[in-house]
Design a protein around this motif. Structure first.
Motif, PDB file in Angstrom:
ATOM      1  N   ASP A   1      11.599  63.540 -20.976  1.00 20.25           N
ATOM      2  CA  ASP A   1      10.377  62.921 -21.476  1.00 20.25           C
ATOM      3  C   ASP A   1      10.621  62.336 -22.870  1.00 20.25           C
ATOM      4  O   ASP A   1      11.400  62.881 -23.650  1.00 20.25           O
ATOM      5  CB  ASP A   1       9.236  63.943 -21.570  1.00 20.25           C
ATOM      6  CG  ASP A   1       8.849  64.537 -20.232  1.00 20.25           C
ATOM      7  OD1 ASP A   1       7.856  65.288 -20.200  1.00 20.25           O
ATOM      8  OD2 ASP A   1       9.545  64.259 -19.226  1.00 20.25           O
TER       9      ASP A   1
ATOM     10  N   ASN B   1       1.390  51.784 -27.910  1.00 22.76           N
ATOM     11  CA  ASN B   1      -0.025  51.459 -27.998  1.00 22.76           C
ATOM     12  C   ASN B   1      -0.730  52.414 -28.941  1.00 22.76           C
ATOM     13  O   ASN B   1      -0.259  53.533 -29.164  1.00 22.76           O
ATOM     14  CB  ASN B   1      -0.646  51.555 -26.597  1.00 22.76           C
ATOM     15  CG  ASN B   1       0.197  50.846 -25.550  1.00 22.76           C
ATOM     16  OD1 ASN B   1       0.422  49.647 -25.625  1.00 22.76           O
ATOM     17  ND2 ASN B   1       0.706  51.594 -24.581  1.00 22.76           N
TER      18      ASN B   1
ATOM     19  N   GLN C   1       0.860  55.999 -28.213  1.00 20.28           N
ATOM     20  CA  GLN C   1       1.215  56.304 -26.821  1.00 20.28           C
ATOM     21  C   GLN C   1       2.290  55.340 -26.365  1.00 20.28           C
ATOM     22  O   GLN C   1       2.210  54.143 -26.638  1.00 20.28           O
ATOM     23  CB  GLN C   1      -0.008  56.171 -25.913  1.00 20.28           C
ATOM     24  CG  GLN C   1       0.242  56.382 -24.433  1.00 20.28           C
ATOM     25  CD  GLN C   1       0.057  55.128 -23.606  1.00 20.28           C
ATOM     26  OE1 GLN C   1      -0.602  54.181 -24.028  1.00 20.28           O
ATOM     27  NE2 GLN C   1       0.637  55.086 -22.422  1.00 20.28           N
TER      28      GLN C   1
ATOM     29  N   ASP D   1       4.328  53.654 -23.120  1.00 25.98           N
ATOM     30  CA  ASP D   1       4.334  53.450 -21.669  1.00 25.98           C
ATOM     31  C   ASP D   1       5.597  52.698 -21.249  1.00 25.98           C
ATOM     32  O   ASP D   1       5.574  51.878 -20.339  1.00 25.98           O
ATOM     33  CB  ASP D   1       3.052  52.785 -21.165  1.00 25.98           C
ATOM     34  CG  ASP D   1       2.725  51.463 -21.858  1.00 25.98           C
ATOM     35  OD1 ASP D   1       1.644  50.912 -21.605  1.00 25.98           O
ATOM     36  OD2 ASP D   1       3.559  50.993 -22.672  1.00 25.98           O
TER      37      ASP D   1
ATOM     38  N   PHE E   1       7.949  56.733 -17.469  1.00 25.87           N
ATOM     39  CA  PHE E   1       7.183  57.900 -17.060  1.00 25.87           C
ATOM     40  C   PHE E   1       7.939  59.185 -17.415  1.00 25.87           C
ATOM     41  O   PHE E   1       9.163  59.219 -17.349  1.00 25.87           O
ATOM     42  CB  PHE E   1       6.927  57.875 -15.552  1.00 25.87           C
ATOM     43  CG  PHE E   1       5.978  56.804 -15.115  1.00 25.87           C
ATOM     44  CD1 PHE E   1       6.448  55.670 -14.449  1.00 25.87           C
ATOM     45  CD2 PHE E   1       4.626  56.906 -15.360  1.00 25.87           C
ATOM     46  CE1 PHE E   1       5.582  54.675 -14.054  1.00 25.87           C
ATOM     47  CE2 PHE E   1       3.747  55.915 -14.957  1.00 25.87           C
ATOM     48  CZ  PHE E   1       4.217  54.795 -14.304  1.00 25.87           C
ATOM     49  N   PRO E   2       7.240  60.260 -17.816  1.00 23.26           N
ATOM     50  CA  PRO E   2       5.788  60.311 -17.995  1.00 23.26           C
ATOM     51  C   PRO E   2       5.359  59.646 -19.291  1.00 23.26           C
ATOM     52  O   PRO E   2       5.999  59.814 -20.325  1.00 23.26           O
ATOM     53  CB  PRO E   2       5.511  61.820 -18.034  1.00 23.26           C
ATOM     54  CG  PRO E   2       6.758  62.402 -18.613  1.00 23.26           C
ATOM     55  CD  PRO E   2       7.877  61.563 -18.083  1.00 23.26           C
ATOM     56  N   TRP E   3       4.310  58.837 -19.245  1.00 28.95           N
ATOM     57  CA  TRP E   3       3.772  58.264 -20.450  1.00 28.95           C
ATOM     58  C   TRP E   3       3.342  59.405 -21.373  1.00 28.95           C
ATOM     59  O   TRP E   3       2.820  60.423 -20.909  1.00 28.95           O
ATOM     60  CB  TRP E   3       2.597  57.356 -20.099  1.00 28.95           C
ATOM     61  CG  TRP E   3       2.995  56.172 -19.271  1.00 28.95           C
ATOM     62  CD1 TRP E   3       4.232  55.583 -19.218  1.00 28.95           C
ATOM     63  CD2 TRP E   3       2.170  55.421 -18.392  1.00 28.95           C
ATOM     64  NE1 TRP E   3       4.217  54.513 -18.356  1.00 28.95           N
ATOM     65  CE2 TRP E   3       2.967  54.382 -17.841  1.00 28.95           C
ATOM     66  CE3 TRP E   3       0.827  55.498 -18.018  1.00 28.95           C
ATOM     67  CZ2 TRP E   3       2.464  53.441 -16.937  1.00 28.95           C
ATOM     68  CZ3 TRP E   3       0.321  54.570 -17.121  1.00 28.95           C
ATOM     69  CH2 TRP E   3       1.133  53.563 -16.586  1.00 28.95           C
TER      70      TRP E   3
ATOM     71  N   PHE F   1       1.865  60.735 -25.446  1.00 28.27           N
ATOM     72  CA  PHE F   1       1.070  60.456 -26.635  1.00 28.27           C
ATOM     73  C   PHE F   1       1.646  61.193 -27.851  1.00 28.27           C
ATOM     74  O   PHE F   1       2.289  62.242 -27.710  1.00 28.27           O
ATOM     75  CB  PHE F   1      -0.369  60.930 -26.439  1.00 28.27           C
ATOM     76  CG  PHE F   1      -1.165  60.132 -25.431  1.00 28.27           C
ATOM     77  CD1 PHE F   1      -1.073  60.415 -24.078  1.00 28.27           C
ATOM     78  CD2 PHE F   1      -1.998  59.103 -25.842  1.00 28.27           C
ATOM     79  CE1 PHE F   1      -1.807  59.690 -23.152  1.00 28.27           C
ATOM     80  CE2 PHE F   1      -2.745  58.378 -24.926  1.00 28.27           C
ATOM     81  CZ  PHE F   1      -2.648  58.667 -23.568  1.00 28.27           C
ATOM     82  N   GLY F   2       1.356  60.646 -29.018  1.00 27.64           N
ATOM     83  CA  GLY F   2       1.667  61.365 -30.243  1.00 27.64           C
ATOM     84  C   GLY F   2       0.664  62.487 -30.467  1.00 27.64           C
ATOM     85  O   GLY F   2      -0.349  62.584 -29.777  1.00 27.64           O
TER      86      GLY F   2
END
Lengths: 107, 118
Positions: A1, A34, A89, A91, A94-96, A98-99
């Motif tokens: 990840d 993003n 975040q 993208d 995968f897996p996307w 987030f911070g």
């Protein structure tokens, strides 16, 4: 990840101040970064996509950029409604992910 | 205009199956490149991406929960569903659905709070 390390976790600031939030990815994400704003009621507002593109309706006081592996969200002049949580975040793959979030609070 | 709204049971017991529905309007999930995702957030914590389904029916899962997740959509492409089996207290969170056209989630639902408790 891909791990997204966001800093600072807390950012005290004043109205009218310019602030920057940084997100660093554990591996290359090729600008697939993003930013989102979350208010205390849980409402999530998209701000920026693909590093530097403003979502519709987002004021131009918000901007996004990249320097190497660091991705930044800058607010040029803080308004009262800007005090909130901010998340990055990725993208790119995968897996996307987030911070951890930055709480922008009134000094 | 684009809207998404999550619905769920509110509260359920440990070991049960959580069923969530994302009802949306203003766009078509059959549009090339379109994705609807599920994301959750335990109280006071960050966001966690769970699953996604795309315009072609392809499904993507967070490996950390993959064995417990099932994402699906209805044939009219106006609802997306998420099932989480064998829930426990750690699944207590606000669950969001969001649309991703090609980059970034550009519309989010308001979220639905789910509490797992005996």
């Amino acid at each position: 990840d891909i791990q997204m390390t966001q800093s600072p976790s807390s950012l005290p600031a004043s109205l009218g101040e310019r602030v920057t939030i940084i997100c660093r990815a554990s591996q290359g994400i090729s600008n697939n970064l993003n930013w989102y704003q979350q208010k205390p009621d849980g409402t999530i507002k998209p701000l920026i996509y693909y590093t530097s593109n403003l979502q519709s309706g987002v004021p131009s006081s918000f901007s996004g950029s990249r320097s190497g592996t660091d991705y930044s969200l800058t607010i040029s002049s803080l308004e009262p409604e800007d005090f909130a949580m901010y998340y990055c975040q990725q993208d790119a793959s995968f897996p996307w992910t987030f911070g951890g979030g930055t709480k922008l609070e009134l000094k | 205009q684009v809207t998404l709204k999550e619905s769920g049971p509110g509260m359920l017991q440990p070991s049960k199956t959580l069923s969530l529905t994302c009802s949306f309007s203003g766009f078509s999930l059959s549009t090339s490149g379109m994705v609807v995702s599920w994301i959750r957030q335990p109280s006071g914590k960050s966001l966690e991406w769970l699953a996604a389904i795309d315009w072609d029916g392809d499904k993507y899962y967070n490996p950390s929960l993959k064995s417990r997740l099932t994402v699906s959509k209805d044939t009219s492409n106006t609802q997306v569903f998420l099932k989480i089996t064998s829930v426990d207290i750690a699944d207590t969170a606000t669950y969001y659905c969001a649309r991703r056209p090609w980059s970034g989630f550009d519309y989010w639902g308001q979220g639905v709070m789910v509490t797992v408790s005996s």
